[in-house]
Enzyme design. Structure first.
Site, PDB file in Angstrom:
ATOM      1  CD  GLN A   1      93.929  12.100  63.491  1.00  0.00           C
ATOM      2  OE1 GLN A   1      93.577  12.820  62.548  1.00  0.00           O
ATOM      3  NE2 GLN A   1      94.190  12.579  64.700  1.00  0.00           N
TER       4      GLN A   1
ATOM      5  CG  HIS B   1      90.291  12.641  58.204  1.00  0.00           C
ATOM      6  ND1 HIS B   1      90.054  12.533  59.553  1.00  0.00           N
ATOM      7  CD2 HIS B   1      91.390  13.448  58.092  1.00  0.00           C
ATOM      8  CE1 HIS B   1      90.944  13.230  60.224  1.00  0.00           C
ATOM      9  NE2 HIS B   1      91.768  13.795  59.354  1.00  0.00           N
TER      10      HIS B   1
ATOM     11  CD  GLU C   1      93.365  16.526  57.383  1.00  0.00           C
ATOM     12  OE1 GLU C   1      92.551  17.179  58.053  1.00  0.00           O
ATOM     13  OE2 GLU C   1      94.089  15.648  57.882  1.00  0.00           O
TER      14      GLU C   1
ATOM     15  CG  HIS D   1      96.514  11.667  58.145  1.00  0.00           C
ATOM     16  ND1 HIS D   1      95.320  11.150  57.707  1.00  0.00           N
ATOM     17  CD2 HIS D   1      96.177  12.662  59.013  1.00  0.00           C
ATOM     18  CE1 HIS D   1      94.315  11.796  58.272  1.00  0.00           C
ATOM     19  NE2 HIS D   1      94.801  12.724  59.073  1.00  0.00           N
TER      20      HIS D   1
ATOM     21  NE  ARG E   1      92.003   9.841  69.139  1.00  0.00           N
ATOM     22  CZ  ARG E   1      91.016  10.136  69.972  1.00  0.00           C
ATOM     23  NH1 ARG E   1      90.184   9.186  70.362  1.00  0.00           N
ATOM     24  NH2 ARG E   1      90.858  11.356  70.438  1.00  0.00           N
TER      25      ARG E   1
END
Length: 269
Positions: free
Chosen positions: A55, A57, A74, A132, A152
C-alpha cells in the site's frame, strides 16, 4: 475519563479493532460525544494472519486533491510477532514509475520491495508516501491520522482492485527510516507517543486546553501489557481510555501504557 469499546472489522487477512475513532467508516458514538466532534487520530489493533496488500497512503495535499479528506501518516508498535515475521517497509532501490508499472504487470513487484524482520516492541514510522505492507503473523498497535484512504499498489495476485496510478503519484522515496525498538517517546507532525511504565502507582494531570477544548486536545492511554487499574477501573492489555484536557490520571498495578496525544494546530486570533 471514558473507557472505549472497540469496533471489529473482519478482513481476508485477519481483522482490525478500531479502538478510538470518530471516522464515519467506523464511528464510536460515545467517543465522538466525549471529545465533542472530529478526533484527528484513529487508533487500531491489527491482527494479520496473512500478509496485507502493498500500500501507499496519500499525504494531506494528495488526499485533499483525490478524496477531499485528510492524508494518512501512521505508525506501528509491534505487540506480538511470530518467529521470522516481517514487514514491507519501502522499496529496495530507486525506481521510475515505468519500472514499477512493468514489475506490477509482470507480478514481480516483490523483487523491488524492502523486507524487514520485526519482533514485539519494535516501532515503525510510516509517513504518507511510504510503500508498506504488514506480513502475516503480526499483531500491531496502529496510530494514524483519522483517514480511511488506502491505495493498493500490489496485492500478491489475489485479484482485488489496485490503485496503481494513484499509488505511484503518492510514493515518496525519502520516507523510510530504520526499524527500531520504541525509543520511549516519539513525535511527528500529527501525534506524540510516550511509553509509561507503572510500577505500583502512577499519577499525572493532563495539560489544560488553551481556550475552549477542541477534539484534538483529548489524550488516549492504551494498555500495552499488564494488569491494574486506571482511575479505579480494571485495566488489562489492549484496553484504551480517553481523557479530557486538564483531567487527572491515576494508574495502579503492573502496567505498561502508551500515551497517545494528537499534535494540534490552532488558528491565531
Amino acid at each position: 475519563m471514558r473507557r472505549l469499546t472497540a469496533l471489529k472489522s473482519e478482513k481476508i487477512w485477519g481483522y482490525e479493532l478500531w479502538l478510538a475513532s470518530t471516522h464515519p467508516n467506523g464511528k464510536q458514538d460515545d467517543f465522538e460525544s466525549f471529545v465533542g466532534g472530529d478526533y484527528p487520530l484513529l487508533i487500531k489493533v491489527i491482527q494479520a494472519n496473512d500478509r496485507l496488500s502493498v500500500q501507499v497512503h496519500p499525504d494531506d495535499a494528495k488526499a485533499q486533491l483525490y478524496e477531499h479528506c485528510r492524508g494518512k501518516t501512521e505508525c506501528w508498535y509491534v505487540l506480538s510477532a511470530d518467529e521470522g515475521a516481517q514487514l514491507v517497509y519501502g522499496l529496495n532501490g530507486v525506481y521510475t514509475d515505468s519500472e514499477l508499472r512493468k514489475a506490477i504487470q509482470a507480478n514481480s513487484l516483490e523483487d523491488c520491495l524492502r523486507y524487514v524482520k520485526v519482533e514485539a516492541g519494535d516501532f515503525i514510522y510510516i509517513p504518507a508516501g511510504t510503500v508498506h505492507a504488514i506480513g502475516g503473523g503480526l499483531r500491531l498497535l496502529e496510530v494514524q491520522q483519522s483517514s480511511d484512504v488506502t491505495y493498493r499498489l500490489y496485492d500478491w495476485g489475489r485479484g482485488r482492485e489496485c490503485h496503481v496510478e494513484k499509488s505511484l503519484a503518492c510514493i515518496k522515496n525519502d520516507s523510510v527510516r530504520n526499524v527500531v525498538r520504541f525509543p520511549g517517546v516519539f513525535s511527528c507532525p500529527y501525534f506524540t507517543l510516550e511509553q509509561i511504565f507503572v510500577e505500583e502507582e502512577y499519577s499525572d494531570v493532563l495539560a489544560k486546553a488553551k481556550g475552549k477544548p477542541q477534539p484534538g486536545d483529548y489524550v488516549l492511554f492504551f494498555v500495552l501489557e499488564g494488569e491494574g487499574t486506571v482511575n479505579g477501573e480494571a485495566a488489562k492489555a489492549e484496553d484504551i481510555f480517553a481523557f479530557a484536557p486538564g483531567e487527572a490520571i491515576s494508574a495502579t498495578g503492573d502496567l505498561e501504557l502508551m500515551k497517545i496525544s494528537p499534535v494540534t494546530f490552532r488558528k491565531r486570533g
